[in-house]
Write a protein that holds these residues in place. Structure first.
Motif, PDB file in Angstrom:
ATOM      1  N   SER A  62       0.772  -1.144  -0.067  1.00  0.00           N
ATOM      2  CA  SER A  62      -0.004   0.292   0.128  1.00  0.00           C
ATOM      3  C   SER A  62       0.760   1.363   0.185  1.00  0.00           C
ATOM      4  O   SER A  62       0.574   2.306  -0.505  1.00  0.00           O
ATOM      5  N   ALA A  63       1.957   1.152   0.533  1.00  0.00           N
ATOM      6  CA  ALA A  63       3.118   2.195   0.842  1.00  0.00           C
ATOM      7  C   ALA A  63       3.488   2.725  -0.525  1.00  0.00           C
ATOM      8  O   ALA A  63       3.604   4.119  -0.878  1.00  0.00           O
ATOM      9  N   VAL A  64       3.763   2.035  -1.669  1.00  0.00           N
ATOM     10  CA  VAL A  64       4.076   2.142  -2.856  1.00  0.00           C
ATOM     11  C   VAL A  64       2.897   3.105  -3.756  1.00  0.00           C
ATOM     12  O   VAL A  64       3.212   4.274  -4.231  1.00  0.00           O
ATOM     13  N   PRO A  65       1.758   2.613  -3.836  1.00  0.00           N
ATOM     14  CA  PRO A  65       0.851   3.225  -4.518  1.00  0.00           C
ATOM     15  C   PRO A  65       0.168   4.676  -3.873  1.00  0.00           C
ATOM     16  O   PRO A  65       0.291   5.763  -4.384  1.00  0.00           O
ATOM     17  N   ALA A  66       0.426   4.653  -2.583  1.00  0.00           N
ATOM     18  CA  ALA A  66       0.217   5.866  -1.449  1.00  0.00           C
ATOM     19  C   ALA A  66       1.117   6.982  -1.997  1.00  0.00           C
ATOM     20  O   ALA A  66       0.938   7.920  -2.035  1.00  0.00           O
ATOM     21  N   ALA A  67       2.450   6.430  -2.005  1.00  0.00           N
ATOM     22  CA  ALA A  67       3.662   7.365  -2.551  1.00  0.00           C
ATOM     23  C   ALA A  67       3.516   7.724  -3.795  1.00  0.00           C
ATOM     24  O   ALA A  67       3.386   9.042  -4.053  1.00  0.00           O
ATOM     25  N   PHE A  68       2.984   6.912  -4.850  1.00  0.00           N
ATOM     26  CA  PHE A  68       2.642   7.402  -6.240  1.00  0.00           C
ATOM     27  C   PHE A  68       1.575   8.816  -5.984  1.00  0.00           C
ATOM     28  O   PHE A  68       1.327   9.382  -6.745  1.00  0.00           O
ATOM     29  N   LEU A  69       0.623   8.255  -5.341  1.00  0.00           N
ATOM     30  CA  LEU A  69      -0.537   9.201  -5.235  1.00  0.00           C
ATOM     31  C   LEU A  69      -0.132  10.646  -4.573  1.00  0.00           C
ATOM     32  O   LEU A  69      -0.456  11.636  -4.923  1.00  0.00           O
TER      33      LEU A  69
END
Lengths: 220, 102
Positions: free
Chosen positions: A163-170
């Motif tokens: 989840s941290a990776v898409p959250a970072a992209f977001l």
């Protein structure tokens, strides 16, 4: 280059650590799929593009040929070429520096650079180089770690990394959404990519979303 | 050269060729206003698609799981104007909590 702003350093480090930690999963998966530790590390150093690397080892692991592994990985690598087109006029580097810039032109370095652009060209360049080198460092360190301890690592999902990776992209795309057209494009791209997911090979829905941007950009 | 070496070297060579080709397209190709506009919009589309795919899919299927909760918390953090590390951390903690306890 001028002094690096704290906010640029912070963004670059956050992304580098978050994404780099995924290297553990790659190193572990690579060894589990039959690649040696050396081959796993070479993929991370030379290919240096997570999606392409996962595709390559995934295809081989599923019994695919070297050629289909290379083809799948390369299809996903087209994205980096697109990032290069975006970054080249912004970085304006030549010779050896251009070779290095090309190698670290990936999702994260491009995203952080473009996110920092609102604070000026210096912040943009700092964001690119710091994130590129940062991800390179951590991605390779964690690949080695993951490959060496393929069994011991366990499940990266249990640590919330997926989840941290898409959250970072977001977090990186968010400040770029300045008007309703941008927001509509963002939502449209998400829906389009999801609709295409069952139809296209993995990775292609992301590349295909660029066509929506082109369609939107062609309208005056 | 076995399959693994061919895949390792082949993937690496083409990956770098693609990266370098992007950096090698003449700059004047990008000076037209429409190209400039598209150039600014493409990252929004690609990053948004990445968020969507990494949140809602697994291989070639739509999958709703703990990641959706994690990214939803990221959206709330962003709406509350939280700094970037908080956005990422709150998302990871939420996702890990749901993954481990449900």
């Amino acid at each position: 280059m001028s002094k690096v702003e704290a906010i640029t350093l912070r963004d670059s480090l956050s992304v580098s650590l978050t994404v780099g930690a995924y290297g553990i999963a790659f190193g572990a998966a690579s060894v589990a799929n039959g690649f040696s530790v050396v081959q796993s590390c070479l993929l991370s150093i030379l290919t240096f593009s997570g999606a392409s690397q996962f595709a390559a080892i995934g295809v081989i692991g599923a019994g695919g040929s070297a050629l289909s592994a290379i083809a799948s990985a390369s299809l996903l690598g087209v994205r980096n070429g697109l990032y290069g087109v975006i970054m080249a006029p912004r970085l304006k580097v030549k010779g050896f520096k251009r070779i290095i810039a090309a190698q670290i032109t990936i999702d994260e370095s491009t995203a952080v650079a473009l996110g920092a652009e609102k604070r000026g060209p210096d912040a943009m360049q700092h964001g690119f180089w710091l994130t590129g080198f940062g991800v390179f460092l951590f991605w390779n360190l964690f690949t080695l770690l993951g490959a060496l301890s393929a069994q011991a690592m366990g499940d990266t999902r249990a640590w919330g990394l997926d989840s941290a990776v898409p959250a970072a992209f977001l977090g990186l795309v968010w400040p770029r959404l300045e008007n309703n057209r941008d927001r509509a494009l963002a939502i449209g791209s998400v829906l389009f990519a999801l609709a295409m997911t069952p139809v296209l090979p993995a990775g292609l829905p992301i590349i295909a979303s660029a066509f929506i941007a082109i369609a939107v950009g062609l309208r005056p | 050269m076995n399959t693994f070496w061919i895949a390792t070297i082949g993937t690496s060579v083409i990956a770098f060729a693609l990266k370098l080709s992007g950096h090698s397209i003449p700059a004047h190709w990008l000076e037209h206003p429409i190209v400039q506009r598209i150039n600014a919009l493409i990252p929004i589309a690609l990053l948004s698609a990445l968020v969507g795919v990494q949140t809602f899919t697994e291989k070639n299927e739509i999958l709703i799981d703990h990641r959706v909760a994690g990214v939803s918390v990221a959206v709330i953090s962003l709406l509350l104007k939280a700094p970037f590390p908080i956005v990422v951390l709150s998302s990871a903690i939420t996702s890990a909590a749901i993954y481990n306890w449900f």
